[in-house]
Design a protein around this motif. Structure first.
Motif, PDB file in Angstrom:
ATOM      1  N   ALA A 140       0.841  -1.206   0.000  1.00 12.12           N
ATOM      2  CA  ALA A 140       0.000   0.000   0.000  1.00 12.12           C
ATOM      3  C   ALA A 140       0.871   1.250   0.000  1.00 12.12           C
ATOM      4  N   LEU A 141       1.914   1.253   0.817  1.00 15.08           N
ATOM      5  CA  LEU A 141       2.821   2.394   0.865  1.00 15.08           C
ATOM      6  C   LEU A 141       3.554   2.562  -0.463  1.00 15.08           C
ATOM      7  N   GLU A 142       3.966   1.467  -1.034  1.00 15.05           N
ATOM      8  CA  GLU A 142       4.716   1.471  -2.296  1.00 15.05           C
ATOM      9  C   GLU A 142       3.914   2.066  -3.454  1.00 15.05           C
ATOM     10  N   ILE A 143       2.627   1.813  -3.509  1.00 16.52           N
ATOM     11  CA  ILE A 143       1.831   2.252  -4.663  1.00 16.52           C
ATOM     12  C   ILE A 143       1.284   3.676  -4.526  1.00 16.52           C
ATOM     13  N   LEU A 144       1.505   4.302  -3.370  1.00 14.91           N
ATOM     14  CA  LEU A 144       1.084   5.697  -3.227  1.00 14.91           C
ATOM     15  C   LEU A 144       1.937   6.593  -4.121  1.00 14.91           C
ATOM     16  N   ASP A 145       1.352   7.692  -4.601  1.00 11.91           N
ATOM     17  CA  ASP A 145       2.170   8.656  -5.345  1.00 11.91           C
ATOM     18  C   ASP A 145       3.154   9.288  -4.355  1.00 11.91           C
ATOM     19  N   GLU A 146       4.205   9.890  -4.858  1.00  7.19           N
ATOM     20  CA  GLU A 146       5.304  10.372  -4.018  1.00  7.19           C
ATOM     21  C   GLU A 146       4.833  11.377  -2.963  1.00  7.19           C
ATOM     22  N   GLU A 147       3.983  12.323  -3.337  1.00  6.87           N
ATOM     23  CA  GLU A 147       3.509  13.335  -2.385  1.00  6.87           C
ATOM     24  C   GLU A 147       2.725  12.691  -1.243  1.00  6.87           C
ATOM     25  N   THR A 148       1.815  11.788  -1.568  1.00 10.24           N
ATOM     26  CA  THR A 148       1.010  11.125  -0.545  1.00 10.24           C
ATOM     27  C   THR A 148       1.876  10.217   0.323  1.00 10.24           C
ATOM     28  N   ARG A 149       2.838   9.536  -0.285  1.00  3.09           N
ATOM     29  CA  ARG A 149       3.753   8.674   0.468  1.00  3.09           C
ATOM     30  C   ARG A 149       4.546   9.499   1.477  1.00  3.09           C
ATOM     31  N   ASN A 150       5.035  10.672   1.070  1.00  3.73           N
ATOM     32  CA  ASN A 150       5.785  11.537   1.985  1.00  3.73           C
ATOM     33  C   ASN A 150       4.921  11.996   3.150  1.00  3.73           C
ATOM     34  N   ILE A 151       3.673  12.302   2.880  1.00  2.00           N
ATOM     35  CA  ILE A 151       2.756  12.682   3.960  1.00  2.00           C
ATOM     36  C   ILE A 151       2.581  11.512   4.919  1.00  2.00           C
ATOM     37  N   ALA A 152       2.336  10.332   4.398  1.00  2.00           N
ATOM     38  CA  ALA A 152       2.161   9.147   5.247  1.00  2.00           C
ATOM     39  C   ALA A 152       3.411   8.875   6.080  1.00  2.00           C
ATOM     40  N   LEU A 153       4.579   9.003   5.486  1.00  2.00           N
ATOM     41  CA  LEU A 153       5.837   8.724   6.176  1.00  2.00           C
ATOM     42  C   LEU A 153       6.098   9.680   7.343  1.00  2.00           C
ATOM     43  N   ASN A 154       5.523  10.865   7.289  1.00  2.00           N
ATOM     44  CA  ASN A 154       5.812  11.894   8.290  1.00  2.00           C
ATOM     45  C   ASN A 154       4.636  12.235   9.193  1.00  2.00           C
ATOM     46  N   SER A 155       3.552  11.507   9.070  1.00  2.00           N
ATOM     47  CA  SER A 155       2.329  11.851   9.776  1.00  2.00           C
ATOM     48  C   SER A 155       1.951  10.826  10.836  1.00  2.00           C
ATOM     49  N   ARG A 156       1.020  11.238  11.688  1.00  2.00           N
ATOM     50  CA  ARG A 156       0.534  10.375  12.767  1.00  2.00           C
ATOM     51  C   ARG A 156      -0.988  10.342  12.741  1.00  2.00           C
ATOM     52  N   ILE A 157      -1.547   9.356  13.403  1.00  2.00           N
ATOM     53  CA  ILE A 157      -2.988   9.220  13.500  1.00  2.00           C
ATOM     54  C   ILE A 157      -3.361   8.993  14.955  1.00  2.00           C
ATOM     55  N   GLU A 158      -4.402   9.679  15.392  1.00  2.00           N
ATOM     56  CA  GLU A 158      -4.909   9.512  16.756  1.00  2.00           C
ATOM     57  C   GLU A 158      -6.202   8.714  16.679  1.00  2.00           C
ATOM     58  N   TYR A 159      -6.276   7.705  17.498  1.00  2.00           N
ATOM     59  CA  TYR A 159      -7.484   6.886  17.559  1.00  2.00           C
ATOM     60  C   TYR A 159      -8.358   7.350  18.710  1.00  2.00           C
ATOM     61  N   ALA A 160      -9.646   7.185  18.568  1.00  2.00           N
ATOM     62  CA  ALA A 160     -10.595   7.599  19.599  1.00  2.00           C
ATOM     63  C   ALA A 160     -10.343   6.841  20.895  1.00  2.00           C
ATOM     64  N   PRO A 161     -10.584   7.497  22.032  1.00  2.00           N
ATOM     65  CA  PRO A 161     -10.503   6.759  23.283  1.00  2.00           C
ATOM     66  C   PRO A 161     -11.588   5.685  23.289  1.00  2.00           C
ATOM     67  N   HIS A 162     -11.264   4.533  23.812  1.00  2.00           N
ATOM     68  CA  HIS A 162     -12.228   3.411  23.806  1.00  2.00           C
ATOM     69  C   HIS A 162     -12.866   3.295  22.417  1.00  2.00           C
ATOM     70  N   ALA A 163     -12.024   3.167  21.410  1.00  2.00           N
ATOM     71  CA  ALA A 163     -12.449   3.256  20.003  1.00  2.00           C
ATOM     72  C   ALA A 163     -13.654   2.377  19.663  1.00  2.00           C
ATOM     73  N   PHE A 164     -13.678   1.158  20.147  1.00  2.00           N
ATOM     74  CA  PHE A 164     -14.791   0.275  19.783  1.00  2.00           C
ATOM     75  C   PHE A 164     -16.085   0.697  20.459  1.00  2.00           C
ATOM     76  N   VAL A 165     -15.996   1.255  21.650  1.00  2.00           N
ATOM     77  CA  VAL A 165     -17.189   1.786  22.318  1.00  2.00           C
ATOM     78  C   VAL A 165     -17.626   3.056  21.600  1.00  2.00           C
ATOM     79  N   TRP A 166     -16.668   3.928  21.282  1.00  2.00           N
ATOM     80  CA  TRP A 166     -16.945   5.197  20.604  1.00  2.00           C
ATOM     81  C   TRP A 166     -17.689   4.979  19.288  1.00  2.00           C
ATOM     82  N   MET A 167     -17.273   3.981  18.520  1.00  2.00           N
ATOM     83  CA  MET A 167     -17.889   3.768  17.197  1.00  2.00           C
ATOM     84  C   MET A 167     -19.072   2.797  17.236  1.00  2.00           C
TER      85      MET A 167
END
Length: 112
Positions: free
Chosen positions: A7-34
């Motif tokens: 998945a990372l390999e097939i991203l275009d260069e700009e999107t891959r760079n964003i993914a490589l340098n970014s973070r994601i926050e998950y909801a507290p108690h994610a399964f309860v939240w959703m």
């Protein structure tokens, strides 16, 4: 489904760079939240209908225990990089185009 390294390999260069340098926050108690939201047709995401449980309706939690992970993980044995983002519990994104770039926070919970 696709392997995270592929998945990372097939991203275009700009999107891959964003993914490589970014973070994601998950909801507290994610399964309860959703638990009150609708799942997408394939079940990998929740629909953006605002049906998630309010944060003050979740079991007790502390902000310092909320999971914030890189979007790309590195295998400690092989060094292979792999995209790993779980859309179902995604709460906020911390996006950067490069290691020294300014971070943009995407928070759908905040009203504009």
């Amino acid at each position: 489904m696709v392997e995270g390294s592929r998945a990372l390999e097939i991203l275009d260069e700009e999107t891959r760079n964003i993914a490589l340098n970014s973070r994601i926050e998950y909801a507290p108690h994610a399964f309860v939240w959703m638990s009150t939201a609708h799942s997408s047709r394939l079940g990998h995401l929740i629909e953006t209908e605002g049906l998630e449980r309010p944060l003050d309706d979740l079991p007790p939690w502390k902000p310092e225990h909320v999971c914030i992970y890189p979007m790309v993980w590195t295998n400690p044995v092989t060094g292979e990089k792999s995209l790993q983002v779980h859309g179902q519990g995604a709460f906020k994104l911390y996006l950067k185009k490069a290691p020294d770039a300014e971070e943009k926070v995407v928070d759908p919970q905040k009203k504009l």
